[in-house]
Design an enzyme around this catalytic site. Structure first.
Site, PDB file in Angstrom:
ATOM      1  N   CYS A 113      29.845 -16.974 -11.583  1.00 17.45           N
ATOM      2  CA  CYS A 113      30.108 -16.164 -12.905  1.00 17.45           C
ATOM      3  C   CYS A 113      30.900 -15.051 -12.500  1.00 17.45           C
ATOM      4  O   CYS A 113      31.423 -14.434 -13.566  1.00 17.45           O
ATOM      5  CB  CYS A 113      28.756 -15.521 -13.399  1.00 17.45           C
ATOM      6  SG  CYS A 113      27.574 -16.787 -13.711  1.00 17.45           S
ATOM      7  N   HIS A 241      30.909 -10.131 -17.661  1.00 18.79           N
ATOM      8  CA  HIS A 241      30.575 -11.499 -17.745  1.00 18.79           C
ATOM      9  C   HIS A 241      29.439 -11.596 -18.991  1.00 18.79           C
ATOM     10  O   HIS A 241      28.643 -10.829 -19.041  1.00 18.79           O
ATOM     11  CB  HIS A 241      29.838 -11.849 -16.401  1.00 18.79           C
ATOM     12  CG  HIS A 241      28.958 -13.203 -16.652  1.00 18.79           C
ATOM     13  ND1 HIS A 241      29.782 -14.169 -17.035  1.00 18.79           N
ATOM     14  CD2 HIS A 241      27.836 -13.425 -16.334  1.00 18.79           C
ATOM     15  CE1 HIS A 241      28.618 -15.291 -17.160  1.00 18.79           C
ATOM     16  NE2 HIS A 241      27.610 -14.820 -16.508  1.00 18.79           N
ATOM     17  N   ASN A 271      26.735 -18.396 -22.407  1.00 15.38           N
ATOM     18  CA  ASN A 271      27.206 -17.994 -21.161  1.00 15.38           C
ATOM     19  C   ASN A 271      28.056 -19.304 -20.399  1.00 15.38           C
ATOM     20  O   ASN A 271      27.494 -20.287 -20.266  1.00 15.38           O
ATOM     21  CB  ASN A 271      25.854 -17.816 -19.959  1.00 15.38           C
ATOM     22  CG  ASN A 271      26.180 -17.446 -18.709  1.00 15.38           C
ATOM     23  OD1 ASN A 271      27.321 -17.829 -18.229  1.00 15.38           O
ATOM     24  ND2 ASN A 271      25.310 -16.826 -18.219  1.00 15.38           N
TER      25      ASN A 271
END
Length: 315
Positions: A113, A241, A271
């Site tokens: 990530c 993020h 995500n």
């Protein structure tokens, strides 16, 4: 060494969309359960015929077009991804082939990530050092292909997509547009986010990640601002993020970015791991929510409990 800047951005998401209502028919969950815990309403889903390198190439092509460049103008391709199935050719090489590039250096980075902000720093350092003239930096992930669709705590999170940035050397006398990176990791907590096994499956210890992100990351993000010589209150935007809206909102507040536009693309995209920061940043720019030249904090965190952040000037 002469500084670098982001010349342009681009992003791509596959056409397929999975709503919370759709998920409620697949696993024990509901729209209320998902939105109250992570803030996500929809996510884009790539089909089996859409590999990660295809998503990445679409985003890269859009970034090049926005910069007014051709594929031949790039001599370095850096792709941040943790979901490429094949080891060789790597994703960057396949992107270069799809775009018809004549012979760039091709690197893949797997920092999950935090991948895009690591890749951006790598390109910045490489161009500054004179080892490349211009770089195409891409974050791309197909998280849905590694999801456990029986685990409602993780499958509701994931989406697919890609975002890209063109990095080039600043003109003589021009202020650097990419600030110093602050990066690191917490190795003893690395198992909190995992993509393991054959075939690989995404899993995480959600509460551990939440506590770490909301308590440990704010001072680190402020340090990234200090390295760039800017106060958090002077940031025009914060692009974290896009893990979970319940992490993003308190984290932005604790950083002290009181006047900043805060990216909340997780609501619509889920995500998307390494894609999430450039995807969200590109959308903010496309919508005209950030002025050209304005300071923007990018901060990635997650897998390996790695983190990386820098302040950049909006292209």
């Amino acid at each position: 060494m002469q500084g670098t800047r982001i010349a342009a951005l681009g992003h791509y998401q596959p056409a397929g969309v999975l709503t919370n209502e759709d998920l409620a028919g697949m696993v024990e969950t509901s729209d209320d359960w998902i939105t109250s815990r992570v803030g996500i309403r929809t996510r884009h889903i790539a089909g089996p015929e859409e590999p990660v390198d295809e998503l990445a190439a679409h985003a890269g092509a859009k970034a090049l077009a926005a910069a007014g460049l051709t594929p031949a103008d790039v001599d370095l391709v850096v792709v941040a991804t943790s979901t490429a199935i094949d080891r060789s050719p790597n994703t960057a090489a396949r992107v270069a082939a799809r775009l018809g590039m004549p012979g760039p250096a091709v690197l893949d980075l797997n920092v999950v990530c935090a991948g895009f902000t690591h890749a951006l720093a790598t390109a910045d350092h490489t161009v500054r050092a004179g080892a490349a003239n211009r770089a195409l930096v891409i974050g791309a992930d197909k998280m849905t292909q590694i999801a456990d669709w029986t685990d409602r705590t993780t499958c509701v999170l994931v989406g697919d997509g890609a975002g890209a940035a063109v990095v080039e050397r600043c003109a003589p006398g021009q202020e650097p547009g990419i600030g110093p990176v602050l990066w690191g990791s917490v190795p003893e907590m690395g198992n909190a986010v995992r993509i393991e096994g054959t075939p690989p499956v995404f899993a995480q210890e959600g509460q551990s990640v939440y506590r770490w992100a909301t308590t440990r990351l704010p001072p680190l993000a402020r340090q990234a601002c200090e390295r760039a010589g800017i106060a958090p209150a002077d940031l025009a935007a914060v692009v974290l993020h896009q893990a979970n809206l319940r992490i993003i909102e308190p984290l932005a507040e604790r950083i002290g970015a009181v006047n900043a536009v805060v990216a909340r693309d997780v609501v619509d995209s889920g995500n998307t791991s390494a894609a999430s920061i450039p995807l969200a940043f590109s959308k903010l720019v496309e919508r005209g929510e950030i002025t050209s030249g304005a300071p923007v904090l990018l901060f990635g965190f997650g897998g390996n409990l790695s983190y990386a952040g820098q302040v950049v000037h909006c292209p």
